[in-house]
Design an enzyme around this catalytic site. Sequence first.
Site, PDB file in Angstrom:
ATOM      1  CB  CYS A 152      -0.858  -0.060   1.263  1.00  0.00           C
ATOM      2  SG  CYS A 152      -1.886   1.387   1.510  1.00  0.00           S
ATOM      3  CB  CYS A 198      -4.553  13.609   2.683  1.00  0.00           C
ATOM      4  SG  CYS A 198      -5.985  13.290   1.636  1.00  0.00           S
ATOM      5  CB  CYS A 221     -12.286  11.467   5.199  1.00  0.00           C
ATOM      6  SG  CYS A 221     -12.290  11.515   3.392  1.00  0.00           S
ATOM      7  CB  CYS A 234      -9.153   9.510   7.209  1.00  0.00           C
ATOM      8  SG  CYS A 234      -7.581   9.067   6.447  1.00  0.00           S
ATOM      9  CB  CYS A 264      -7.457   1.282   5.984  1.00  0.00           C
ATOM     10  SG  CYS A 264      -7.267   0.373   4.525  1.00  0.00           S
TER      11      CYS A 264
HETATM   12  N1  SAH Z   1      -7.726   8.994  -0.725  1.00  0.00           N
HETATM   13  C1  SAH Z   1      -8.048   7.649  -1.109  1.00  0.00           C
HETATM   14  C2  SAH Z   1      -7.194   6.621  -0.386  1.00  0.00           C
HETATM   15  C3  SAH Z   1      -7.459   6.643   1.074  1.00  0.00           C
HETATM   16  S1  SAH Z   1      -7.070   5.287   2.107  1.00  0.00           S
HETATM   17  C4  SAH Z   1      -9.514   7.394  -0.853  1.00  0.00           C
HETATM   18  O1  SAH Z   1     -10.177   8.217  -0.242  1.00  0.00           O
HETATM   19  O2  SAH Z   1     -10.018   6.373  -1.305  1.00  0.00           O
HETATM   20  C5  SAH Z   1      -7.989   3.931   1.598  1.00  0.00           C
HETATM   21  C6  SAH Z   1      -9.314   3.678   2.319  1.00  0.00           C
HETATM   22  O3  SAH Z   1      -9.205   3.646   3.756  1.00  0.00           O
HETATM   23  C7  SAH Z   1     -10.342   4.750   2.018  1.00  0.00           C
HETATM   24  O4  SAH Z   1     -11.557   4.119   1.698  1.00  0.00           O
HETATM   25  C8  SAH Z   1     -10.437   5.474   3.322  1.00  0.00           C
HETATM   26  O5  SAH Z   1     -11.648   6.162   3.457  1.00  0.00           O
HETATM   27  C9  SAH Z   1     -10.289   4.360   4.300  1.00  0.00           C
HETATM   28  N2  SAH Z   1      -9.971   4.788   5.674  1.00  0.00           N
HETATM   29  C10 SAH Z   1      -9.539   5.985   6.088  1.00  0.00           C
HETATM   30  N3  SAH Z   1      -9.379   5.994   7.423  1.00  0.00           N
HETATM   31  C11 SAH Z   1      -9.702   4.763   7.858  1.00  0.00           C
HETATM   32  C12 SAH Z   1      -9.683   4.151   9.139  1.00  0.00           C
HETATM   33  N4  SAH Z   1      -9.292   4.798  10.208  1.00  0.00           N
HETATM   34  N5  SAH Z   1     -10.074   2.868   9.214  1.00  0.00           N
HETATM   35  C13 SAH Z   1     -10.424   2.178   8.106  1.00  0.00           C
HETATM   36  N6  SAH Z   1     -10.426   2.704   6.879  1.00  0.00           N
HETATM   37  C14 SAH Z   1     -10.077   3.982   6.747  1.00  0.00           C
END
Ligand code: SAH
Length: 340
Positions: free
Chosen positions: A102, A109, A113, A116, A330
């Site tokens: 990954c 970023c 969100c 995140c 993630c």
């Molecule tokens: N910017 C991209 C990649 C982000 S990371 C995107 O938004 O898709 C990949 C995934 O992990 C995304 O779906 C993101 O929303 C999710 N994610 C973010 N924080 C997380 C967390 N604390 N636990 C689980 N998934 C999370």
Amino acid sequence: MKNIFGYKYNDLENKLIQINEKKYKTRQIYEWLYIHNEYDFNKMTNLSKATINNLKANFTSDFIKIKKVQTSDNASKYLFELKCGSYIEAVLMKHDYGNSLCVSSQVGCNIGCSFCASGKLLKVRNLESYEMVQQILLVEKEAGLRVSSVVIMGIGEPFDNYDNVMDFIRIINHPYGLAIGARHITISTCGIIPKIKDFIEENIQVNLAVSLHAPNNELRSKLMKINEVYNLSDLINTIRQYIEKTNRRVTIEYVMLEYINDNKKEALELAKLLRGMNVYVNLIPYNETHDGEYKKSSPKRIKEFYDYLKKAGINVTIRKEFGSNIDAACGQLRASEVEE
Ligand code: SAH
């Protein structure tokens, strides 16, 4: 001067012609870099001294650095230091079918969100394509293995760094180099509609994953402020266009936040929204971040949500958890603090 690891095959051919070298040397150079892992121009023994000097005068080949590696059972988190002094992270996951990495696409970023950790550190800059390529090369070297699949799901929003990410993909996909098959590469976006439209035109078999996380605008806007710019119905229409034009299945990512988006109501709404689309839903167990604003759904609630979708005829899986005990799961990557 540009770093040699940032050149797509065709661009390297053109560059070599421009510096009065023969085009065929591109393949030799690619093989040294990506097959023999030889990064020192002096040791590229099938090139003449004059060519070696020419390369040294026209390309840099310095590396980002591994600063720290943390390992749990099935995952390792790599902290890298960039030349500018910033930090990024990548996570290696070992599956039965191979090793996946990954990778990060930005320093910080800007999508923000609410659940995140990556977005807590605002974007400093986009990563250059060579900085993404080198995440793979360094992990392969340190771990002594081949990376067979790549997910662009680390720190950053890949479609906010579109051109460099597409170059990166073409570099690692090239048959004379790392040759990571397009079907083994996944790009995950929060839903930047114009870039999804550009991506449709790329004519490449890379997998697309879209972070949906909510089945209606009200909830999605609370979780992902990008929804205020690109709303859910436009996003769903764009995904439909993507599927229609590429004939490829799209992954819908849905992070499970207890009592927020994991109720029966959202499950049914999601099923209705996605009905008939060639998608599969990946339910992501939430990895709690340090600020503790959201809780992870219990396994029981995840299973119930899964069952509602399944019953409604939606393809659905629950994501296997990797590396949560080393903050490598993630959304836990942030790379702001080296000293903990
Ligand atoms: N910017 C991209 C990649 C982000 S990371 C995107 O938004 O898709 C990949 C995934 O992990 C995304 O779906 C993101 O929303 C999710 N994610 C973010 N924080 C997380 C967390 N604390 N636990 C689980 N998934 C999370």
